[in-house]
Design a protein around this motif. Structure first.
Motif, PDB file in Angstrom:
ATOM      1  N   GLN A 124       3.737  -1.072   3.477  1.00  0.00           N
ATOM      2  CA  GLN A 124       2.836   0.066   3.592  1.00  0.00           C
ATOM      3  C   GLN A 124       3.644   1.305   3.935  1.00  0.00           C
ATOM      4  O   GLN A 124       4.649   1.226   4.644  1.00  0.00           O
ATOM      5  CB  GLN A 124       1.770  -0.165   4.673  1.00  0.00           C
ATOM      6  CG  GLN A 124       0.729   0.958   4.751  1.00  0.00           C
ATOM      7  CD  GLN A 124      -0.287   0.745   5.848  1.00  0.00           C
ATOM      8  OE1 GLN A 124      -0.011   0.097   6.855  1.00  0.00           O
ATOM      9  NE2 GLN A 124      -1.495   1.297   5.674  1.00  0.00           N
ATOM     10  N   ARG A 181       0.830  -1.197   0.000  1.00  0.00           N
ATOM     11  CA  ARG A 181       0.000   0.000   0.000  1.00  0.00           C
ATOM     12  C   ARG A 181       0.876   1.263   0.000  1.00  0.00           C
ATOM     13  O   ARG A 181       1.902   1.306   0.674  1.00  0.00           O
ATOM     14  CB  ARG A 181      -0.944   0.013   1.205  1.00  0.00           C
ATOM     15  CG  ARG A 181      -1.854  -1.223   1.241  1.00  0.00           C
ATOM     16  CD  ARG A 181      -2.883  -1.122   2.326  1.00  0.00           C
ATOM     17  NE  ARG A 181      -3.876  -0.075   2.059  1.00  0.00           N
ATOM     18  CZ  ARG A 181      -4.931  -0.241   1.280  1.00  0.00           C
ATOM     19  NH1 ARG A 181      -5.146  -1.404   0.662  1.00  0.00           N
ATOM     20  NH2 ARG A 181      -5.792   0.741   1.096  1.00  0.00           N
ATOM     21  N   SER A 190      -3.739   0.233  -2.490  1.00  0.00           N
ATOM     22  CA  SER A 190      -2.813  -0.822  -2.882  1.00  0.00           C
ATOM     23  C   SER A 190      -2.238  -0.520  -4.265  1.00  0.00           C
ATOM     24  O   SER A 190      -2.811   0.251  -5.041  1.00  0.00           O
ATOM     25  CB  SER A 190      -3.521  -2.183  -2.902  1.00  0.00           C
ATOM     26  OG  SER A 190      -4.423  -2.258  -3.998  1.00  0.00           O
ATOM     27  N   ASP A 227      -4.461   5.615   1.977  1.00  0.00           N
ATOM     28  CA  ASP A 227      -3.596   4.979   0.991  1.00  0.00           C
ATOM     29  C   ASP A 227      -4.395   3.996   0.143  1.00  0.00           C
ATOM     30  O   ASP A 227      -5.581   3.756   0.380  1.00  0.00           O
ATOM     31  CB  ASP A 227      -2.393   4.290   1.649  1.00  0.00           C
ATOM     32  CG  ASP A 227      -2.802   3.214   2.651  1.00  0.00           C
ATOM     33  OD1 ASP A 227      -4.011   2.903   2.757  1.00  0.00           O
ATOM     34  OD2 ASP A 227      -1.918   2.678   3.343  1.00  0.00           O
TER      35      ASP A 227
END
Length: 312
Positions: free
Chosen positions: A275, A209, A245, A243
């Motif tokens: 992430q 992400r 992916s 956020d």
């Protein structure tokens, strides 16, 4: 003679710099944006001479050697040394020239690779860095700390740092040798469309992400900051607070480009941190938020790409 504040903008020919210069409120300032031909920021003596000659009221430091995962992995020495040199020279030349206000633009890659998300400013140097861009991150940490040390020694030096999340937008680099994620996706998906290709490859499983903000929004935050610099936190993330992916970014670009093929995943490729989402608590208290939606931003970036795609 202009009564507007004189602002020396490093990196004025880069994506962030150009977005600053085209912002509606840029006319309130007298901007000086030297090219690399005008001023080699890797040379301390030349940098000091330039700053002393022009005596800016304010410095916005956005210059640096930048690139995506491939470039960082291939040239770690350049990303460390050149960015350390540039950051040191700009910041120290500002002090030598008597500049009291400097806004240093940093990067969220400074955060530890395993830090808990959202990434809070106090987590810097609390863990191991992401190896794929460690050299660049170390250079950015150096510049941040130098600003803090100078203010600690002399409180009149308001040398502050913004840590933007990942950026994309107009004036981005779309050449695959130098591009970051979203411009790289735009280039790949556009080529797939014009070449009638049925598949596009994604590095890894696409589940990592990332937070990407439109560069025009960062320009808006920077110009708001220099209009009332005393109210700006000494260190602050600038981002969205949400956020997506990698797979979702590919899907968003495919929708804008109007490509209807399939994505395939190469699980042997590096993907970096799982992430990277910055905390926007300090930003919220400051009273600013980004306005551009993901689809709107990608559409603007794609329009710009279509104008420059014949350059590479």
């Amino acid at each position: 003679m202009s009564n507007k504040p004189k602002v020396l903008l490093t990196g004025g020919r880069g994506m962030v710099g150009k977005n600053i210069l085209e912002h509606a409120t840029a006319r309130d300032f007298d901007f000086l944006a030297p090219t690399s031909a005008d001023l080699d920021l890797r040379d301390l003596a030349k940098t000091q001479d330039f700053f002393s000659k022009h005596a800016p009221d304010f410095v916005i430091h956005t210059a640096g050697l930048v690139g995506g995962i491939q470039a960082n992995m291939a040239r770690p020495v350049d990303f460390l040394v050149e960015n350390v040199d540039i950051g040191r020279n700009v910041i120290m030349a500002s002090r030598s020239a008597g500049v009291k206000k400097l806004l240093n633009l940093s990067s969220s890659c400074m955060y530890p690779r395993n830090a808990e998300n959202p990434l809070r400013e106090e987590l810097i140097l609390k863990g191991e860095l992401e190896p794929t861009n460690e050299g660049y991150a170390l250079a950015k940490i150096f510049a941040l700390r130098l600003c803090e040390y100078l203010h600690k020694e002399d409180a009149s030096l308001q040398y502050k740092t913004f840590i933007p999340c990942n950026l994309y937008g107009r004036f981005d680099k779309f050449d695959p040798k130098h591009s970051h994620l979203i411009p790289a996706i735009i280039h790949k998906v556009h080529l797939a469309k014009v070449n009638n290709e049925k598949t596009v490859e994604i590095w890894g499983d696409g589940d990592a992400r990332r937070e990407f903000m439109y560069s025009g929004d960062l320009a808006d935050a920077i110009l708001r900051a220099i209009s009332n610099f005393e109210d700006v936190p000494t260190l602050m993330n600038v981002g969205l607070g949400i956020d997506h992916s990698i797979n979702e970014y590919y899907e968003a670009v495919a929708k804008v480009v109007d490509w209807h093929g399939e994505f395939v995943h190469d699980l042997t490729r590096p993907v970096g941190m799982k992430q990277k989402l910055v905390s926007v608590e300090r930003q919220k208290k400051w009273g600013w938020s980004a306005k551009t939606s993901l689809e709107e931003g990608i559409s603007k970036a794609y329009d710009f790409y279509l104008k420059v795609s014949n350059e590479f």
